[in-house]
Design an enzyme around this catalytic site. Structure first.
Site, PDB file in Angstrom:
ATOM      1  N   HIS A  42       0.835  -1.302   0.140  1.00  0.00           N
ATOM      2  CA  HIS A  42      -0.018   0.026   0.044  1.00  0.00           C
ATOM      3  C   HIS A  42       0.626   1.152   0.143  1.00  0.00           C
ATOM      4  CE1 HIS A  42      -3.966  -1.909   0.980  1.00  0.00           C
ATOM      5  NE2 HIS A  42      -3.113  -2.849   1.660  1.00  0.00           N
ATOM      6  N   LYS A 100      -8.788  13.831   4.809  1.00  0.00           N
ATOM      7  CA  LYS A 100      -7.853  12.543   4.535  1.00  0.00           C
ATOM      8  C   LYS A 100      -6.918  12.878   5.768  1.00  0.00           C
ATOM      9  CE  LYS A 100      -6.700  13.692   0.256  1.00  0.00           C
ATOM     10  NZ  LYS A 100      -6.665  12.521  -0.403  1.00  0.00           N
ATOM     11  N   ARG A 101      -6.043  11.725   6.237  1.00  0.00           N
ATOM     12  CA  ARG A 101      -4.943  11.938   7.054  1.00  0.00           C
ATOM     13  C   ARG A 101      -4.325  13.208   6.637  1.00  0.00           C
ATOM     14  NH1 ARG A 101      -4.824   8.087  11.160  1.00  0.00           N
ATOM     15  NH2 ARG A 101      -2.738   8.937  11.947  1.00  0.00           N
ATOM     16  N   LYS A 111       0.447  14.793   1.231  1.00  0.00           N
ATOM     17  CA  LYS A 111      -0.897  14.669   0.841  1.00  0.00           C
ATOM     18  C   LYS A 111      -0.944  16.331   0.346  1.00  0.00           C
ATOM     19  CE  LYS A 111      -2.775  10.740   3.193  1.00  0.00           C
ATOM     20  NZ  LYS A 111      -3.404  10.028   2.105  1.00  0.00           N
ATOM     21  N   THR A 130      -8.748   6.458  -1.880  1.00  0.00           N
ATOM     22  CA  THR A 130      -9.783   5.911  -2.089  1.00  0.00           C
ATOM     23  C   THR A 130     -10.844   6.927  -1.880  1.00  0.00           C
ATOM     24  OG1 THR A 130      -9.660   5.156   0.258  1.00  0.00           O
ATOM     25  CG2 THR A 130      -9.403   3.292  -1.806  1.00  0.00           C
ATOM     26  N   LYS A 182     -14.950   8.155  -3.419  1.00  0.00           N
ATOM     27  CA  LYS A 182     -16.175   8.434  -2.563  1.00  0.00           C
ATOM     28  C   LYS A 182     -16.645   9.678  -3.078  1.00  0.00           C
ATOM     29  CE  LYS A 182     -13.978   5.773   0.759  1.00  0.00           C
ATOM     30  NZ  LYS A 182     -13.014   5.787   1.811  1.00  0.00           N
TER      31      LYS A 182
END
Ligand code: F58
Length: 824
Positions: free
Chosen positions: A368, A559-560, A565, A667, A671
Site C-alpha cells: 500500500h 484525509k489523514r 498529501k 480511495t 467516494k
C-alpha cells in the site's frame, strides 16, 4: 451423550415486518436490557434496536457458515491489522432490507431512527485508507457470496478522538467498547494460545530425525470475538474474527504464592496490553516491540484457527492452497509466512520443500505504499528475543532464496544484498517487504501507477526475478455505504431513473449518461446536491458555529494529514485567494467554502503544525468582515467514517493533490466521485484512472508527473527558484514570515517555511502556480452551471470501475482462485 435434536430453524426472528420489529425491540429492551420505556436511555434503545437487527442476521449467519462447511468451499482469509468499519446499524438495516420496517416500528414506539443511529460509536479499528479498504472489501466479499473471513485485532481503543483546542489537535482515547458492542460474540471455545520469547533449539526425535523446538515460552491467550458481516440482500453473512489478548493464567501463581499479589496482577495486565490500542500512525513504521507482538499475536491465532478449520474438512495438508487463500493487507501480518512454515515443518512434520510450496501458494501480498519510512523492518535482536524460532526460519528461507537468485544472476552480489530478507546494517534488520514478496505467489499494488512503481523501483529486483508474481488491483469502495446509505437523496434519484441494479453492479450508473442532456434531470441532480450542501452547512453550524453560504462552491480535502498529501498546498491557495481580496476588495472571485478534515499521527510534528496552520488561516479568513461569505474555511474535527458519510454527499470539488508518485491509490477520491464531485488533482494514484474514466474535460489535473518529480529530485530541485518566480507564492511566504497568522505566537510556522525553503521534499513550491491556474479554471467552469452539473453527473456515472465489487472480483479470479459468477 444423547444426540442433539433439530427442531428446525427458529421462526421468531424471521418476521421482517414493522410489527415483528416492534415485538423484537420491546422484548430486547425488556429481557436483554431489563429496561422499560420509562427507564431506557436513548443508548438502551439503540442497543435494543441493534439486537433486534442482529437476531435477523444470526439465522442467516449460521446457515451461511453451515453451507460453506457442507460444501467444503475454498475460504478466503483477509489478514489485516486494521478494519475501519464505522457504524453497523444502518448498514445492516440496508443489507437486510429492514430499513423501512425499522424506521416505522421505531416511529410507532415514539423513537427516531436517525437519533438511534447516532448513538452508535464508530468501530474505528484503523487509521486510514488501508483500514477502510479492508472494511469495503469485507462488504463486497459478502455481497459477492465469497466464503471470506476477516482476521484482525479487537483493539480496546481504536483510532484516537481528535479535538481541536485553540487551533491545535489534542488526542483523546477512543473508548468505543465502554458501553458494550451489540455486534460482537465472544467465542471462548475457539480461544488459542500464542507463544512468545523462550528459546529455539534442535534435537533428535524418537525416530532419530532432527526436530526443531520452541520451548520455555511466555504464553498469551487469544480470545476471538466474531462480528457478522452481511451481504447486500443476499442472505449471506460472513465473519470478521477479531482477537483480544487475555493472560494465559489468571495470575502468575509463583508471585501469588510469594505473597506478591500486586506483581501477579500487574503481569496479567501487561500481557493484555497486546490488544489494548491501535498504533495511530499512517504511513510510518515505528518499529516498536509491542507492535511486533500485535502482528504475531493475531496472525498466529488466525493461522491456528484456519488450520483447525481446514483439518475439520480435509485430510491432506498439501491441499491447503486448494482450500485456503490468505491475503496479507500490507506487510503487517507477514510474520504469518514463517509461522505457517513453523506449523507445517515443526508441528506437522512436513519436509521443508513441501511446506514451502504450500506456504507460497497460500499467501498473496498487497503493498500500500512506496514511502520508505512506511516499509516495515524489524531489528534482528528484537525478533530473536520475541520470536526466536521464526528468526531461524526466516534465515533458512533467505538462504534458500538467495541461492536461487545467485544461480540466475551469477556474481551479482549487490543484487543479493538488495534482495536479502536481512538488511546488513549496524544492527541487522528483517525486511518484511522482501519476506512478503518471497513468501507469496502474488504481489499487487493498489493502482496502475503504483503497481508500475513497485516493478520499476521498490521491488525492481524481485520483478526481474519473478515477473509473473506481479499484478495490479486498483482499489475500490463500496457504493452501498458510500452512496446508497450516505447519500439517500442522490440514490433515490438514480434509482428512479435507472432502477436499483447499481447497488450490486455499479457499472449500471453509465445508464445515467444520456440524462446529462435532460434539463429536468439536471435540475433534480442539482437540487439533490443543494439539499445535501444545506444539510452539511447546518451540521457545520451546529458543531463549529461557523456560518457558511450554501451557494458557494464546496471545495473539500478530507484525509489523514501528511506532508505528501499536501494540505499545505491547499492552504496556500486559500491564502492566495484571501490576499487577492485584500488587495482588491472588489476582485471577482468565486465564493468558496473550503472544508478540511483529518487526523495527524500524534507524534508527527509537521502534520500537527499543518493543522495549526489551517486553523490559523480559518481564524483570519472567517473573522475578516470584509471577506464576508466569499471565503470560508472550516476544519471539521475528528474525521472518521460516520463524519465522512456526511461530507461526501455535499461535495462539489474533490482535492486530490498529493505529490505525483506518493499516494499509492487514494480511495477518498472515489467516494467523492460516486457522489458527483469533480476532482482537482495531480497525476497520482487512482486519479490517473479517474481521469481516464471521465475524460479530460471532466477533471482538473495539474502539476508535475511522477517521472518528472523523480527527474527533478535527482537533478537537484531548488524551491527558492519557484518562489522567486511566483509573485502569488512570494506573497504567501511574506505573509507567514511576517507572523500575520501567528500574531501572538511569533515564529510558530517557521518550521513549515524552513522545510519548504530547505528542500521542499514534496514539491509544494514547484506545483503551486500550476495548481492556482487550475483552480482559476475551476472557478470559471463552476459559473457555467449546466456544464458543471453535466460534469458532476459524468463523474458519478463513470464511477463503476471504482466499486470494491470490481476490485474483489479481480482478487477472487486472479489471485484467490475463487472466481465469482455474476449475472450481468
Ligand atoms: C493507504 N495506506 C495509502 N496505510 O496511503 C493509500 O494511497 C491507499 O489508497 C490505501 O492505503 C489503500 O490501499 C495506509 O492507509 C496505513 O495507514 C498504514 C497503517 C499502519 C502503519 C503503516 C501505514
Amino acid at each position: 451423550m444423547s444426540q442433539k435434536k433439530d427442531f428446525g430453524p427458529s421462526t421468531i426472528f424471521k418476521d421482517m415486518t414493522k410489527k415483528g420489529m416492534i415485538l423484537s425491540f420491546t422484548a430486547n429492551r425488556e429481557y436483554s436490557l431489563a429496561k422499560d420505556r420509562y427507564t431506557a436511555t436513548l443508548y438502551d434503545d439503540f442497543f435494543a434496536t441493534s439486537i433486534a437487527v442482529r437476531d435477523r442476521l444470526v439465522e442467516r449467519w449460521i446457515s451461511t457458515q453451515q453451507r460453506y462447511h457442507n460444501e467444503n468451499r475454498k475460504r478466503v482469509y483477509y489478514f489485516s491489522m486494521e478494519f475501519l468499519i464505522g457504524r453497523l446499524l444502518g448498514n445492516n438495516l440496508m443489507n437486510l432490507g429492514l430499513w423501512e420496517a425499522t424506521n416505522d416500528a421505531l416511529k410507532d414506539v415514539g423513537l427516531e431512527l436517525g437519533q438511534i443511529r447516532d448513538c452508535e460509536a464508530d468501530a474505528g479499528l484503523g487509521n486510514a485508507g488501508l483500514g477502510r479498504l479492508a472494511a469495503c472489501y469485507l462488504d463486497s466479499m459478502a455481497t459477492l457470496g465469497i466464503p471470506a473471513h476477516g482476521y484482525g485485532i479487537r483493539y480496546e481503543y481504536g483510532i484516537f478522538n481528535q479535538k481541536i483546542i485553540n487551533g491545535a489537535q489534542v488526542e483523546f482515547p477512543d473508548e468505543w467498547l465502554s458501553r458494550g458492542n451489540p455486534w460482537e460474540f465472544q467465542r471462548p471455545e475457539y480461544a488459542v494460545k500464542v507463544h512468545f520469547y523462550g528459546r529455539a533449539y534442535i534435537d533428535k526425535d524418537d525416530d532419530g530425525s532432527l526436530r526443531a523446538h520452541w520451548a520455555d515460552t511466555d504464553d498469551v491467550v487469544a480470545m476471538p470475538y466474531d462480528m457478522p458481516i452481511s451481504g447486500y440482500k443476499n442472505d449471506v453473512v460472513n465473519t470478521l474474527r477479531l482477537w483480544s489478548a487475555k493472560s494465559s493464567e489468571e495470575f502468575d501463581l509463583s508471585y501469588f504464592n510469594d505473597g506478591d499479589y500486586e506483581r501477579a496482577v500487574y503481569d496479567k495486565v501487561l500481557t493484555e496490553n497486546i490488544s489494548k490500542v491501535l498504533y495511530p500512525n499512517d504511513n510510518l513504521s515505528q518499529g516498536r516491540e509491542l507492535r511486533l507482538k500485535q502482528e504475531y499475536f493475531f496472525t498466529a491465532a488466525s493461522l491456528a484457527d484456519i488450520v483447525r478449520r481446514f483439518k475439520m474438512e480435509n485430510k491432506d495438508l498439501r491441499e491447503i492452497p486448494k482450500k485456503v487463500a490468505i491475503q496479507l493487507n500490507d506487510t503487517h501480518p507477514a510474520i504469518a509466512i514463517p509461522e505457517l512454515m513453523r506449523i507445517l515443518v515443526d508441528a506437522e512434520r512436513l519436509d521443508w520443500d513441501t511446506a514451502w510450496d504450500i506456504t507460497v501458494n497460500t499467501f498473496a501480498y498487497t503493498n500500500h505504499t512506496v514511502m520508505p519510512e512506511a516499509i516495515e523492518t524489524w531489528p534482528v535482536p528484537m525478533m530473536e528475543k520475541i520470536l526466536p524460532r521464526h528468526l531461524q526460519i526466516i534465515y533458512e528461507i533467505n538462504y534458500r532464496f538467495l541461492k536461487e537468485v545467485a544461480i540466475s544472476f551469477p556474481g551479482d552480489n549487490d543484487r543479493l544484498r538488495r534482495m536479502s530478507i536481512i538488511e546488513e546494517s549496524d544492527i541487522k534488520r528483517v525486511r518484511m517487504g522482501n519476506l512478503s514478496v518471497i513468501g507469496s505467489h502474488s504481489v499487487n499494488g493498489v493502482s496502475a501507477l503504483h503497481s508500475q512503481l513497485l516493478k520499476s523501483n521498490l521491488f525492481k529486483d524481485f520483478y526481474e526475478f519473478t515477473p509473473e508474481k506481479f499484478t495490479n488491483v486498483t482499489n475500490g469502495i463500496t457504493q452501498r455505504r458510500w452512496l446508497m446509505k450516505a447519500n439517500v437523496k442522490q440514490s433515490d434519484l438514480i434509482t428512479d431513473v435507472i432502477g436499483d441494479g447499481w447497488a450490486t453492479d455499479l457499472n449500471k450508473l453509465e445508464l445515467l449518461l444520456p440524462c446529462r442532456d435532460d434539463a429536468s434531470f439536471r435540475k433534480k441532480w442539482s437540487a439533490v446536491k443543494d439539499g445535501n450542501k444545506k444539510e452539511l452547512a447546518s451540521y457545520i453550524k451546529k458543531v463549529s458555529g461557523i456560518s457558511i453560504d450554501h451557494n458557494s462552491l464546496f471545495d473539500i480535502q478530507v484525509k489523514r494529514i501528511h506532508e505528501y498529501k499536501r494540505q499545505l498546498l491547499f492552504a496556500f491557495y486559500i491564502l492566495s485567494q484571501y490576499l487577492k481580496l485584500k488587495s482588491d476588495p472588489k476582485a471577482d472571485i468565486l465564493p468558496r467554502t473550503f472544508i478540511l478534515s483529518g487526523k495527524a499521527a500524534p507524534g508527527y510534528y509537521m502534520a500537527k503544525l499543518i493543522i495549526r496552520f489551517v486553523s490559523a488561516v480559518a481564524e483570519v479568513v472567517n473573522k475578516d468582515r470584509a471577506i464576508g461569505d466569499r471565503l470560508k474555511v472550516v476544519f471539521l474535527e475528528n474525521y472518521r467514517v460516520s463524519l465522512a458519510e456526511r461530507i461526501f454527499p455535499a461535495s462539489e470539488l474533490s482535492e486530490q493533490i498529493s505529490t505525483a508518485g506518493t499516494e499509492a491509490s487514494g480511495t477518498g477520491c472515489m467516494k467523492f466521485m460516486v457522489n458527483g464531485a469533480v476532482t482537482i488533482g495531480t497525476m497520482d494514484g487512482a486519479n490517473i484512472e479517474i481521469a481516464k474514466a471521465v475524460g479530460k474535460e471532466n477533471i482538473f489535473t495539474f502539476g508535475l508527473k511522477s517521472d518528472e518529480i523523480q527527474a527533478l529530485r535527482s537533478n537537484g530541485y531548488n524551491p527558492r527558484e519557484y518562489i522567486e518566480r511566483s509573485s502569488a507564492l512570494s506573497d504567501v511566504f511574506r505573509l507567514i514570515q511576517a507572523n500575520f497568522l501567528s500574531p501572538v505566537d511569533f515564529g510558530l510556522f517557521e518550521p513549515l517555511i524552513r522545510s519548504l525553503l530547505n528542500g521542499d521534499y514534496f514539491f509544494v513550491c514547484a506545483d503551486f502556480d500550476a495548481y492556482c491556474e487550475k483552480q482559476n479554471e475551476v472557478s470559471r467552469a463552476y459559473l457555467d452551471r449546466d456544464r458543471w452539473i453535466k460534469r458532476s453527473i459524468t463523474n458519478a456515472a463513470k464511477s463503476g470501475y471504482f466499486s470494491s465489487d470490481r476490485a474483489v472480483e479481480e482478487y477472487a479470479g486472479d489471485i484467490w482462485g475463487v472466481p465469482v459468477k455474476r449475472a450481468k
